[in-house]
Design an enzyme around this catalytic site. Structure first.
Site, mmCIF file in Angstrom:
data_model
loop_
_atom_site.group_PDB
_atom_site.id
_atom_site.type_symbol
_atom_site.label_atom_id
_atom_site.label_comp_id
_atom_site.label_asym_id
_atom_site.label_seq_id
_atom_site.Cartn_x
_atom_site.Cartn_y
_atom_site.Cartn_z
ATOM 1 N N LYS A 17 -2.013 -13.543 18.270
ATOM 2 C CA LYS A 17 -2.213 -12.235 18.914
ATOM 3 C C LYS A 17 -2.740 -11.221 17.899
ATOM 4 O O LYS A 17 -2.683 -11.475 16.685
ATOM 5 C CB LYS A 17 -0.885 -11.746 19.515
ATOM 6 C CG LYS A 17 0.207 -11.450 18.486
ATOM 7 C CD LYS A 17 1.542 -11.197 19.176
ATOM 8 C CE LYS A 17 2.689 -11.190 18.192
ATOM 9 N NZ LYS A 17 3.247 -9.905 17.901
ATOM 10 N N ARG B 187 13.992 -5.308 24.082
ATOM 11 C CA ARG B 187 12.585 -5.009 24.395
ATOM 12 C C ARG B 187 12.288 -5.665 25.732
ATOM 13 O O ARG B 187 12.844 -5.292 26.748
ATOM 14 C CB ARG B 187 11.680 -5.567 23.288
ATOM 15 C CG ARG B 187 11.377 -4.590 22.212
ATOM 16 C CD ARG B 187 10.469 -5.083 21.088
ATOM 17 N NE ARG B 187 9.940 -6.421 21.137
ATOM 18 C CZ ARG B 187 9.241 -6.976 20.148
ATOM 19 N NH1 ARG B 187 9.000 -6.292 19.050
ATOM 20 N NH2 ARG B 187 8.777 -8.208 20.232
ATOM 21 N N TYR C 83 -7.921 14.091 -3.699
ATOM 22 C CA TYR C 83 -7.391 15.260 -2.981
ATOM 23 C C TYR C 83 -5.973 15.622 -3.409
ATOM 24 O O TYR C 83 -5.098 14.761 -3.484
ATOM 25 C CB TYR C 83 -7.383 14.990 -1.481
ATOM 26 C CG TYR C 83 -8.751 14.778 -0.886
ATOM 27 C CD1 TYR C 83 -9.745 15.742 -1.021
ATOM 28 C CD2 TYR C 83 -9.042 13.611 -0.181
ATOM 29 C CE1 TYR C 83 -11.006 15.538 -0.456
ATOM 30 C CE2 TYR C 83 -10.296 13.410 0.381
ATOM 31 C CZ TYR C 83 -11.279 14.381 0.233
ATOM 32 O OH TYR C 83 -12.513 14.181 0.778
ATOM 33 N N MET D 114 -10.628 8.465 2.779
ATOM 34 C CA MET D 114 -11.121 7.693 3.928
ATOM 35 C C MET D 114 -11.955 6.489 3.494
ATOM 36 O O MET D 114 -11.850 5.410 4.061
ATOM 37 C CB MET D 114 -11.962 8.611 4.829
ATOM 38 C CG MET D 114 -12.371 7.950 6.127
ATOM 39 S SD MET D 114 -13.415 9.022 7.132
ATOM 40 C CE MET D 114 -12.282 10.314 7.602
HETATM 41 C C1 LIG Z 1 7.554 -12.963 21.153
HETATM 42 C C2 LIG Z 1 7.088 -13.244 19.766
HETATM 43 N N1 LIG Z 1 7.227 -14.475 19.268
HETATM 44 C C3 LIG Z 1 6.824 -14.784 18.026
HETATM 45 C C4 LIG Z 1 6.247 -13.844 17.202
HETATM 46 C C5 LIG Z 1 5.837 -14.233 15.806
HETATM 47 O O1 LIG Z 1 6.658 -13.628 14.855
HETATM 48 P P1 LIG Z 1 6.470 -13.913 13.286
HETATM 49 O O2 LIG Z 1 5.152 -13.336 12.946
HETATM 50 O O3 LIG Z 1 7.588 -13.177 12.637
HETATM 51 O O4 LIG Z 1 6.526 -15.371 13.088
HETATM 52 C C6 LIG Z 1 6.086 -12.544 17.675
HETATM 53 C C7 LIG Z 1 5.509 -11.521 16.796
HETATM 54 O O5 LIG Z 1 5.746 -10.365 16.832
HETATM 55 C C8 LIG Z 1 6.518 -12.236 18.991
HETATM 56 O O6 LIG Z 1 6.373 -10.998 19.486
#
Ligand SMILES: Cc1ncc(COP(=O)(O)O)c(C=O)c1O
Length: 353
Positions: free
Chosen positions: A32, A125, A248, A295
């Site tokens: 992701k 969550r 800066y 930047m």
């Molecule tokens: C539902 C879920 N599973 C697995 C992972 C992977 O986690 P990690 O990068 O700590 O292995 C994430 C990452 O945020 C997640 O949201």
């Protein structure tokens, strides 16, 4: 001038290493958020080439984009809205992680084949709350689903507590006549720490990228190699007297006559503006960056060290090779390696090795 170098062979090596560490459990590779900044398509393809067990993304759009790019491996996604295109998910064999009734109904109506029910075991969550478990599993009675949850990494005691609740959810599901195809609870930290929490599958992101999942302990024993290197080069050098203010707000002033090197890698590239004490490697030596990150650039007081125009600057890479780590850069900015690699980019070119 600025490059994000991604070594796909290291991704493959880390995946194989994680598989060996958690065997016989399967490993879902988490790609992701553009594969934590490493490039979702390239990483997914490199993993498909070595027969990855499954790929995990957050959004359905990411999953669909992977299919459109020709990825055939199992793909699961879990941040869903009831308005998502579940017909498309069904058509493309995308597996869904479901956290509420609205999404469940829409996904079932669309004929999605593989649903994984997410139960909230304490992270607070996503996931069905404990009070909803009975109802949701009754609704799925007779079906075969995956069951999953996610740890909070707060403490071992909290993780073990979540494991107990996960097992309770499993019992509720089985008692309701649901069949479980796969249970998955642990991400990288949990998968490496707790053999009992590996079940049929673990979901690894940060470990796949060769980075430390913990902030308070090392991970060298697991032999995972950082996949990403952020590099730039010195594009300007000048000799300045003592008392020269730098960048800066003059957060830095030279103490004696010295050389200032300019590095064209700024907060636009994801170098945190608030990084204090961050070190970079220039011509074989580590230097603390001087003054505020701007930047487009930052400055390094290199003293009398032999630095030339074009000298390579490693912003982070592999600490085993003496390079600063993404973890150290994160710590200098009050954040974690996850955020550093995910945000890095801007005008830097991504180069695949
Ligand atoms: C539902 C879920 N599973 C697995 C992972 C992977 O986690 P990690 O990068 O700590 O292995 C994430 C990452 O945020 C997640 O949201």
């Amino acid at each position: 001038m600025r490059e994000i170098q991604v070594d796909l062979a290291k991704i493959q090596a880390n995946y194989r290493q994680l598989k060996a560490l958690v065997a016989p459990s399967e490993v879902m590779a988490i790609v992701k958020a553009n594969a934590y900044g490493h490039g979702m398509h390239e990483v997914a393809q490199a993993l498909e080439d070595i027969s990855v067990d499954a790929l995990g993304v957050a959004d359905l759009e990411e999953a669909i984009a992977l299919r459109a790019a020709g990825i055939k491996s199992r793909i699961m996604c879990w941040i869903l809205s009831a308005e998502d295109d579940f017909e498309m998910a069904a058509e493309q064999g995308i597996e869904l992680g479901v956290s509420n009734h609205a999404v469940l109904e829409a996904a079932l109506a669309a004929g999605v084949k593989q649903i994984h029910i997410k139960v909230d075991t304490g992270l607070g969550r996503a996931g069905f709350a404990r009070s909803q478990w009975q109802e949701v599993f009754q609704k799925l009675s007779g079906k075969t689903i995956g069951l999953f949850s996610h740890l909070s990494n707060t403490s071992e005691a909290e993780d073990l507590n979540q494991e107990q609740l996960f097992l309770e959810a499993e019992q509720v599901a089985l008692a309701a006549g649901v069949k479980l195809s796969q249970r998955h609870l642990a991400a990288t930290a949990g998968a490496l720490s707790y053999p009992s929490m590996r079940y049929e599958m673990v979901r690894c992101g940060i470990g796949l990228y060769g980075l430390n999942p913990w902030e308070d302990r090392g991970y060298e024993e697991y032999k995972l190699q950082p996949v990403m290197r952020a590099v730039s080069q010195v594009v300007n050098i000048k000799r300045v007297p003592a008392g020269q203010g730098v960048s800066y707000g003059y957060r830095y002033r030279t103490e004696k006559e010295t050389t200032l090197a300019l590095v064209p890698f700024g907060y636009s590239e994801g170098m945190p503006r608030i990084a204090v004490g961050a070190k970079v490697l220039i011509a074989g030596k580590l230097f603390v960056i001087s003054g505020r990150v701007a930047m487009d650039q930052f400055v390094v007081d290199v003293g009398d060290h032999q630095v030339s125009l074009g000298s390579e600057v490693v912003i982070f890479g592999d600490p085993a090779k003496g390079e600063p780590s993404a973890e150290e850069l994160g710590a200098s900015a009050g954040t974690i390696n996850y955020e550093i690699v995910t945000r890095i980019g801007g005008r830097a070119k991504r180069v695949y090795l």
